[in-house]
Design an enzyme around this catalytic site. Structure first.
Site, short mmCIF file in Angstrom:
data_model
loop_
_atom_site.label_atom_id
_atom_site.label_comp_id
_atom_site.label_asym_id
_atom_site.label_seq_id
_atom_site.Cartn_x
_atom_site.Cartn_y
_atom_site.Cartn_z
N SER A 57 0.83 -1.20 0.00
CA SER A 57 0.00 0.00 0.00
C SER A 57 0.87 1.26 0.00
O SER A 57 1.61 1.49 -0.95
CB SER A 57 -0.94 -0.05 1.21
OG SER A 57 -1.94 0.94 1.12
N HIS A 97 -7.52 -5.82 0.40
CA HIS A 97 -6.33 -4.99 0.56
C HIS A 97 -5.45 -5.45 1.73
O HIS A 97 -4.22 -5.43 1.64
CB HIS A 97 -6.76 -3.53 0.77
CG HIS A 97 -5.65 -2.54 0.64
ND1 HIS A 97 -5.12 -2.17 -0.58
CD2 HIS A 97 -4.96 -1.82 1.56
CE1 HIS A 97 -4.17 -1.27 -0.42
NE2 HIS A 97 -4.05 -1.04 0.89
#
Length: 723
Positions: free
Chosen positions: A491, A696
């Protein structure tokens, strides 16, 4: 000789006259001698006193706060019990000394818990035995081992019996955590009786102690010889005379108070801004509360034999063989600790190295390193040189792991061996370096400002990319003697790399290959409903935050603790709400989330970030561009010399880059990944995780991340070698 008595009196008179001006307003604080039950009553809470007998005959005293200050309906049987266990030479008073609203014992009682405060054998509340008295030679023949195998199980069993519960929460500080690790490894059946273990300043592996206390460890094995031949002495609480003198010298009005505080700082680490000087005499009046010298000696053995957490070493191979069946004491089998664990630590703790404890726990060789950026932020890096069977980093390729926003180095190790990427890479023969960016739990120091100042938080991920990453890369290469290292980011850990490698293209030459997990650069197509909404009001939020003087993204600890304990606990009826809140942000993936590990994960997240980092991402969501921070027209003219911020030139990234994405990631859309891939200077592949529900956070904590993702990454890394 009789003439000594008058001379002592004259000396006291002289001292009193000499110090009269400094101590003129001195008054002894009555709480210095107030026992725990009285302290609890003084703060307006009910208290109960309970006695527990261990298997080996020690009589321990437990103090209970059954209800909050505002609710005394006697319904404690409906409340979840929580046991708080003090550290070395501490007592139950440690949890209530600071008063209502400040001390954890009272905070938890007001939050609706049935609070139990433990006292180990040998402290001022637990100095009785069924067959011995404290003056007997063998009364003090115990270390933290016996506290773990005898005291803690006895207290847990008693509390569960009294409350009718099957499980309780456990919070330990320092040695309080040590005895838990001992219990959970030596008597593993007790893991099933603990809902969640919270370790404050966790202590197990003591090889990374800092400060003057390390000098005393040289006497460790001399202490063993004395103890085995003449008996282990008591490290007693101070006499009434000692308390009077220390209260005189340590009073807030005394000119000598700085000596008292500095004595504490020299042991534990300097933290002048956090120490309540008004309560210093009270704290010192309750510490030390009593212990055995054998406890200190046992901790000292961990420093002399770094990387070990083992049974007591008698310093004689024959005695060790008689006790353990081997000449070397056995290690505590920490892999047996199956209770969910959340560790809270500080980079400035001289007695308990933070993430090092978690790495050591699982049998790997850890190191903690400090790195300074050129703009004076002090970052902490954690290193895994290898498993204990292969700890030498020589000849191993180096890899740097970088976390996402609001995260920390814990992300890469929190699930333990075989599941967390940090351990998997160490097992695969890599020298693993794990970074922490400015502002998170482990990197909250600066050479000329503090976290409480606005100036500390004036950064976005741009500064992290152009200042933090280069500093950490250069440091790791210097320490390893390598010319290049591997880079794996998740990320924001990918965002910062793309910023660095495009704005500072010379750093491409220091990267063997880069592997981006859930890569974030272009954000136009983010799906997450909460984040899309926040992006619409980002400008207004920035104005409000500035007006309120809020510059850090961090929930208040009281709210966060209450939310996670009440909502996110494995046994809570509201637990699905907790996981669904995560899914609303990152994408729904219930089959890959390990529910039992959720409290542990949330013990480390959020780890801190600046408001400006979030605002920068919100700006990217409004446009299909990957560019520097937008300061507004006039701010941009001043900063960049034009009305719009410049784009990052991704074609400058010449290091080999692989992108790993998933179709269910609500923060990294496939269109944005494709856009990024098309603009990179040297992409080596775009790899979709072969599971449609992968989200995610699954890149870090999925049950099957090892087979779905990590095996592929290691395979790609093997294709590239340092020149």
């Amino acid at each position: 000789m009789p003439f000594l008595q008058p001379r002592r009196c004259l000396l006291l008179v002289f001292l009193s006259l000499h110090l009269k001006s400094g101590f003129a307003n001195f008054e002894t604080n009555r709480d210095i001698d107030t026992k725990t039950p009285a302290l609890i009553r003084k703060s307006g809470y009910l208290v109960e006193i309970h006695a527990v007998v261990t298997r080996d005959g020690y009589i321990l005293e437990l103090h209970r706060i059954p209800s909050s200050r505002y609710s005394r309906n006697g319904q404690q049987n409906r409340k979840k019990p929580i046991l708080l266990q003090h550290g070395l030479a501490g007592s139950s008073a440690d949890w209530v000394l600071m008063g209502q609203g400040k001390s954890l014992g009272f905070v938890l009682a007001d939050a609706g818990y049935d609070v139990w405060l433990g006292n180990n054998r040998g402290n001022i509340y637990s100095r009785n035995h069924t067959n011995m008295i404290p003056t007997d030679q063998f009364f003090w023949d115990f270390s933290f081992h016996e506290l773990g195998t005898e005291d803690l199980p006895a207290m847990i069993d008693y509390i569960l019996q009294q409350t009718g519960r099957r499980k309780l929460f456990f919070v330990g500080h320092s040695q309080g955590t040590t005895q838990f690790w001992v219990m959970a490894s030596e008597r593993p059946e007790y893991n099933s009786r603990v809902i969640l273990t919270v370790g404050l300043a966790p202590a197990a592996f003591t090889g990374h102690l800092r400060g003057p206390v390390t000098k005393l460890t040289k006497l460790t094995y001399f202490g063993v010889w004395v103890g085995e031949n003449f008996g282990y002495p008591e490290f007693g609480s101070r006499s009434a005379w000692g308390k009077f003198v220390s209260s005189l010298l340590c009073d807030s009005k005394a000119p000598t108070q700085f000596l008292c505080s500095n004595m504490l700082f020299l042991v534990a680490g300097f933290s002048r801004g956090e120490l309540n000087m008004e309560n210093l005499t009270v704290i010192i009046g309750h510490v030390p509360a009593g212990a055995s010298w054998k406890q200190f000696i046992h901790f000292g053995q961990g420093y002399i034999n770094p990387g070990t957490f083992r049974h007591f070493d008698y310093g004689d191979s024959k005695i060790n063989f008689k006790m353990y069946g081997s000449s070397i004491p056995p290690d505590y089998a920490l892999e047996r600790v199956s209770s969910p664990v959340a560790l809270f630590s500080s980079a400035n703790d001289w007695l308990a190295a933070p993430q090092v404890q978690l790495i050591d726990k699982y049998g790997y060789n850890p190191e903690a390193h400090t790195v300074a950026t050129y703009d004076e932020y002090i970052l902490e890096m954690h290193r895994i040189t290898g498993p204990k069977s292969n700890p030498n980093p020589e000849g191993k390729p180096a890899v740097l792991l970088m976390h996402g926003i609001l995260m920390s180095s814990a992300d890469w190790i929190i699930l333990g061996p075989k599941k967390s990427l940090g351990y998997i890479l160490a097992d695969a023969g890599y020298d693993v370096w794990i970074g922490n960016v400015r502002g998170n739990t482990y990197s909250r120091r600066h050479l000329s400002s503090s976290v409480g100042e606005k100036s500390f938080w004036q950064f976005s991920w741009h500064e992290i990319g152009l200042r933090d990453l280069p500093a950490m890369i250069d440091y790791a290469l210097e320490k390893t003697g390598k010319k290049k290292l591997y880079y794996i980011g998740h990320s924001q850990g990918t965002t910062t790399f793309f910023a660095m490698a495009s704005a500072l293209p010379e750093y491409n030459e220091k990267i063997v290959s880069m592997h981006a997990l859930a890569p974030v650069a272009f954000c136009k197509n983010i799906v997450s409903p909460p984040l899309r909404f926040l992006s619409l009001i980002a400008d207004q939020m920035e104005m409000v935050f500035k007006y309120l003087g809020v510059y850090e993204l961090r929930l208040t600890q009281a709210f966060y603790d209450k939310f996670t304990s009440k909502v996110c606990d494995e046994d809570s009826m509201l637990q699905p709400l907790c996981s669904n809140l995560l899914f609303m942000i990152t994408g729904f993936s219930p089959n890959q989330l390990n529910i039992t590990r959720l409290p542990t994960i949330l013990g480390h997240v959020p780890a801190g970030a600046s408001v400006k980092q979030a605002i920068h991402y919100a700006q990217l969501m409004k446009r299909n561009e990957f560019r520097q921070f937008d300061h507004g027209i006039f701010g941009n003219l001043k900063k960049y010399g034009k009305i719009s911020p410049p784009d990052y030139d991704l074609s400058q990234i010449s290091a080999p880059v692989s992108l790993h994405y998933s179709v269910n990631d609500w923060l990294t859309h496939t269109k944005d990944v494709e856009n990024l891939y098309s603009k990179l200077g040297n992409p080596i592949g775009k790899f979709r995780v072969p599971l449609s529900e992968f989200n995610h956070l699954d890149f870090l904590w999925a049950k099957d991340a090892d087979t779905l993702l990590y095996e592929k990454i290691i395979s790609l890394m093997s294709r590239y070698r340092e020149d």
